[in-house]
Design a protein around this motif. Sequence first.
Motif, short mmCIF file in Angstrom:
data_model
loop_
_atom_site.label_atom_id
_atom_site.label_comp_id
_atom_site.label_asym_id
_atom_site.label_seq_id
_atom_site.Cartn_x
_atom_site.Cartn_y
_atom_site.Cartn_z
N GLU A 312 0.66 -1.25 -0.02
CA GLU A 312 0.03 -0.14 -0.12
C GLU A 312 0.92 1.33 -0.01
OE1 GLU A 312 -0.19 -2.06 2.48
OE2 GLU A 312 -2.03 -3.44 2.40
N ALA A 313 2.02 1.16 0.35
CA ALA A 313 2.94 2.47 0.70
C ALA A 313 3.69 2.71 -0.58
CB ALA A 313 4.01 2.08 1.62
N GLY A 314 3.47 2.08 -1.67
CA GLY A 314 4.11 2.47 -2.97
C GLY A 314 5.43 2.43 -2.91
N HIS A 315 6.17 1.20 -2.23
CA HIS A 315 7.82 1.63 -2.30
C HIS A 315 8.06 0.86 -3.40
CE1 HIS A 315 7.86 3.16 1.68
NE2 HIS A 315 7.15 2.48 2.16
N GLY A 316 8.16 1.29 -4.76
CA GLY A 316 8.79 0.61 -5.90
C GLY A 316 7.79 -0.26 -6.58
N PRO A 317 7.97 -0.77 -7.66
CA PRO A 317 7.07 -1.50 -8.30
C PRO A 317 7.19 -3.08 -8.01
CG PRO A 317 9.35 -1.39 -9.29
CD PRO A 317 9.45 -0.73 -8.16
N ASN A 318 6.08 -2.93 -6.87
CA ASN A 318 6.13 -4.39 -6.05
C ASN A 318 4.74 -5.07 -6.90
OD1 ASN A 318 6.52 -2.05 -4.04
ND2 ASN A 318 7.55 -3.92 -3.41
N ALA A 319 4.92 -6.52 -6.95
CA ALA A 319 4.04 -7.34 -7.24
C ALA A 319 3.30 -8.07 -6.19
CB ALA A 319 4.67 -8.45 -8.04
N GLN A 320 2.27 -8.71 -6.43
CA GLN A 320 1.47 -9.38 -5.51
C GLN A 320 2.15 -10.91 -5.05
OE1 GLN A 320 -3.11 -8.80 -6.21
NE2 GLN A 320 -2.03 -9.42 -8.15
N LEU A 321 1.65 -11.25 -3.93
CA LEU A 321 2.33 -12.64 -3.40
C LEU A 321 1.30 -13.37 -3.38
CD1 LEU A 321 4.57 -11.46 -0.17
CD2 LEU A 321 5.24 -12.32 -2.23
N ILE A 322 1.44 -14.69 -3.85
CA ILE A 322 0.43 -15.74 -3.85
C ILE A 322 1.01 -17.13 -3.55
CG2 ILE A 322 -0.50 -14.47 -5.92
CD1 ILE A 322 0.74 -16.66 -7.80
N ALA A 323 -0.15 -17.91 -3.03
CA ALA A 323 0.09 -19.21 -2.73
C ALA A 323 -0.02 -19.92 -4.24
CB ALA A 323 -0.38 -19.78 -1.67
N HIS A 324 0.89 -20.68 -4.89
CA HIS A 324 0.57 -21.31 -6.00
C HIS A 324 0.27 -22.86 -5.80
CE1 HIS A 324 1.60 -23.02 -9.98
NE2 HIS A 324 1.53 -21.75 -10.56
N TRP A 325 -0.85 -23.32 -6.51
CA TRP A 325 -1.54 -24.32 -6.31
C TRP A 325 -0.57 -25.68 -6.71
CZ3 TRP A 325 -2.02 -28.22 -10.39
CH2 TRP A 325 -1.84 -27.59 -11.47
N TRP A 326 0.33 -25.49 -7.81
CA TRP A 326 1.26 -26.55 -8.04
C TRP A 326 2.42 -26.63 -6.99
CZ3 TRP A 326 6.07 -27.85 -10.10
CH2 TRP A 326 6.17 -28.82 -10.59
N MET A 327 2.73 -25.64 -6.55
CA MET A 327 3.95 -25.74 -5.64
C MET A 327 3.50 -25.73 -4.03
SD MET A 327 6.77 -23.09 -7.52
CE MET A 327 5.29 -21.67 -7.81
N ALA A 328 2.35 -26.14 -3.99
CA ALA A 328 1.88 -26.43 -2.59
C ALA A 328 2.35 -27.86 -2.13
CB ALA A 328 0.35 -26.31 -2.33
N GLY A 329 2.55 -28.84 -2.89
CA GLY A 329 2.98 -30.18 -2.44
C GLY A 329 4.23 -30.29 -1.67
N ARG A 330 4.09 -31.24 -0.83
CA ARG A 330 5.55 -31.12 0.20
C ARG A 330 6.77 -31.23 -0.54
NH1 ARG A 330 3.98 -35.14 5.16
NH2 ARG A 330 4.07 -36.80 3.43
N LYS A 331 6.75 -32.09 -1.57
CA LYS A 331 8.03 -32.40 -2.39
C LYS A 331 8.28 -31.13 -3.27
CE LYS A 331 8.19 -37.31 -2.04
NZ LYS A 331 9.65 -37.86 -1.54
N LYS A 332 7.41 -30.03 -3.33
CA LYS A 332 7.80 -29.08 -4.37
C LYS A 332 7.56 -27.72 -3.64
CE LYS A 332 3.95 -30.63 -6.61
NZ LYS A 332 2.95 -31.05 -7.44
N ASN A 333 7.25 -27.78 -2.41
CA ASN A 333 7.20 -26.50 -1.47
C ASN A 333 8.38 -25.56 -1.85
OD1 ASN A 333 8.90 -27.73 0.22
ND2 ASN A 333 7.09 -27.97 1.62
N MET A 334 9.52 -26.28 -2.10
CA MET A 334 10.92 -25.41 -2.18
C MET A 334 11.13 -24.61 -3.61
SD MET A 334 12.57 -25.20 0.49
CE MET A 334 12.51 -25.72 2.08
N PHE A 335 10.11 -24.90 -4.51
CA PHE A 335 10.14 -24.16 -5.64
C PHE A 335 9.60 -22.57 -5.60
CE2 PHE A 335 9.80 -28.41 -7.83
CZ PHE A 335 11.13 -28.64 -7.92
N ASN A 336 9.08 -22.54 -4.71
CA ASN A 336 8.43 -21.21 -4.22
C ASN A 336 9.42 -20.07 -4.31
OD1 ASN A 336 5.20 -21.34 -3.82
ND2 ASN A 336 6.07 -23.20 -2.79
#
Length: 860
Positions: A312-336
């Motif tokens: 909200e503060a506008g510090h530079g061109p910031n993007a959104q943070l999301i939780a990704h469905w495919w990378m939610a698995g236990r063996k794939k969470n380190m890909f985030n």
Amino acid sequence: MQVPWLFASMEAEGLTARAQVTVDRRQAPHATAGMLILDRWLEQRHNWDPQRTKQISVVVGGHHGLPPDGLQCEAALSRPYLLGWSRQDHPHWLRTQFALLDWAAESSGAAGRLGDWRQLKLPQPVQVLLTGLVIMADWIASNPALFPYRTDTAFDQSRIRSGLAELDLTTPWSAVAPELDEDLLSTRFGLPVHYQLRPVQRAALAEAVSAPVAGLMIIEAPMGEGKTEAALLAAEAFAAKSGAGGCYIALPTRATSDAMFDRALEWARRLPDRRGDRGDHSIALAHAKAFSNTRFTRLFHRGAVSAVAQDEAGHGPNAQLIAHWWMAGRKKNMFNSFVVGTIDQLLFAALKAKHLALRHLGLAGKVVIIDEAHAYDVYMGVYLDTALEWLASYDVPVVILSATLPAQRRCELVAAYEKGRNGPRPAVGRRRRPAPTAAELYPELIDDIGYPAVITAGTEGPVRIRPVQPSGRVTAVEVRTLKDDPKSLIDVLQRELDGGGCALVLRNTVKRVQETAKALRDAFGPELVTVAHSRFTAPDRADKDELLRNLFGPPGNGHERPAKHIVVASQVAEQSLDIDFDLLVTDLAPADLVLQRMGRLHRHERPERTRPARCYLTGADWEAETAVPVPGSVRVYGAWALLRSAAVLHPYLDGGRMVILPGDIAPLVQAAYGTIDIGPASWLPAFAAAEAQAQAKRADQLHRAKTYRIQSPSAAGSPILGWLHGGDPLQDEESPEGRAMVRDIPVDTLEVLLIARDGDQYTTLPWLKRHRRVVLPTNSCPDDDLAKAVAATTLNLPVEMSTPDVIDALERRHPWLDAWQSSRDLEGQLVLDIDPATGTDLAGFHLDYDRHDGLRVRRL
């Protein structure tokens, strides 16, 4: 042969198979067969030396998660009919295999490079990363949600583009090195604008920016100095320097990981990005009960991704943070891009387990931050050192945080990282000289390095040590001994809290927490006593941590601090929770942990506070000839560490010198873990016996830890054949067995799902925020949403209940659980039902549970 109508088409073209193939085909699984076929193609089609092929082909051989060993390769080669290579087989087999590989080489552009690659000596870390990349690609391509099955065989680029668009992987972070700006604490962490950088934060950032390459940094500073912010700022600089596209933050426990997740969200959402207009970044919480954390689960919407926390503060061109469905698995969470989790997730990188290459691939593109490094024992240290070696081999920058490290351990961490960075030592002559010890390699780290300090290593130069001026915050702690009985404790608290105040009573075992809490509630009333320990369900534990942060956290957090209150807690309140008390009563513990606990005293400035910082040390018989710790503490920490702690603190007890924080932290810890005799002369015989026991335990821990640990990277060109063999590799490292292997805890500790019994009905717990007191079906499976709510209520039973009798009793008690086995969340789980009013009896134990005290267990 597994799909008859397809095999009929092959037979029509001459690709036949002998009947023996059906019997023996497990001797040549297709990953191993693919590896051997690639070997032969490289040798015969491209004139490769047979000694060079396997460093490439092992990537194919390991694409199901376990690279084969030499015996498995020989088993397949000794049965050539399994590969279509026997004299009776049609030559179409070999021609077809080679034709497919020719097509793949041409299509990928590799065909023109294979001649140059003949002399290649591929480092083992590169082989691991290539294996991980192939596994990841295989999993994506075989996902029917992305690539639905089709009967035509046309190669269709548009199908690939469509599937990858549906997958919609997020972009990696492209870091910008932060400039030394007094507003950094505000712009990066949302702190009030009047907060200025502390000296250790300035030093860490300056060292990270000036280092020739991004390597290893160790930040030693007292509690409350802002080490976390220092590490995150250093991570930004290291990421900009190295090209790392993310960050992993490792903490000791699930509770501390949950607390850090909120802080990481605040930081990550404010980060600038070099690309400017960029896509979303992904963030994840990585531990066994991550989905009990509502802050994390809110990032998901009906199983798909959703955005959170735009800046909200506008510090530079910031993007959104999301939780990704495919990378939610236990063996794939380190890909985030950004991951917060327990230290287990990093230690697993050194554990022989299936699909280990995926974990390495996820970590290889990150900066890794390891918090509370002093909290990991000898056993865990073996896995941590091996993980550091492999991280260094991938050029992963690492930042290690500690209130202070024993000098020997400091040397070991640097030695492990430098070993990984520099590669294996070549053998000289027939007889190799003994490898120098870590202390011999880095004698400058044994000396007094100053405190606080920032150490930088792995940067193509000598180790750099930068002593730092303390921030000016000095706390003088008066230490008194206290007799270990309820009356003495009650008398002290009544006297000390007569005019109000908040006290923390820290016990070393859950049993002592609960016994103490009962006595204090009888004396002060239940409304003035709060309990915190590890024997709560995951949702209740998260609520408890949030309550502690709200009531006893920094001023100005929007919550009113109680005028008078007592928190009775186990080690869960010892570290990583930013909480602050007026008075401390603590069981005797190792010296570094006692000092860590003292860091909860007067942590924040409060104008209304007038009392001195005072710590009462209990949990031991102080009147005996030698201090005698209570048995529960000895079981947890061992007698030697407790006696050394009592000895270094002896001059400070009962009217002696004040403990000055931070000035006394480093000297006390180094003395406690050193080899010089300390304490009264009459204690020396007890020391000798305790030290012998400690050395025997250390040797045993070192031996056992190496059983399932992967080896250090070998010489370049040596294939990773059998990399995960020599022991039975785990199918799932995040199983209870995996956590037991890296933490040296009983593998058979029972975990149950807690539900309530109401008459002849079973319900969810009556105080849950969602799905409160919902009647549970016993003749059918709960729906997915309800099943997740039940699965979140995990609870560890005490070790004395981890017996076959208890398991049998639970299974006989709930025969209806068969109906729940179709749920992915409930399959294979044990369920414990407790009447909230009367408790329950189970296999010779009586159990009670409530949201205030957690699980109480009593033998019948």
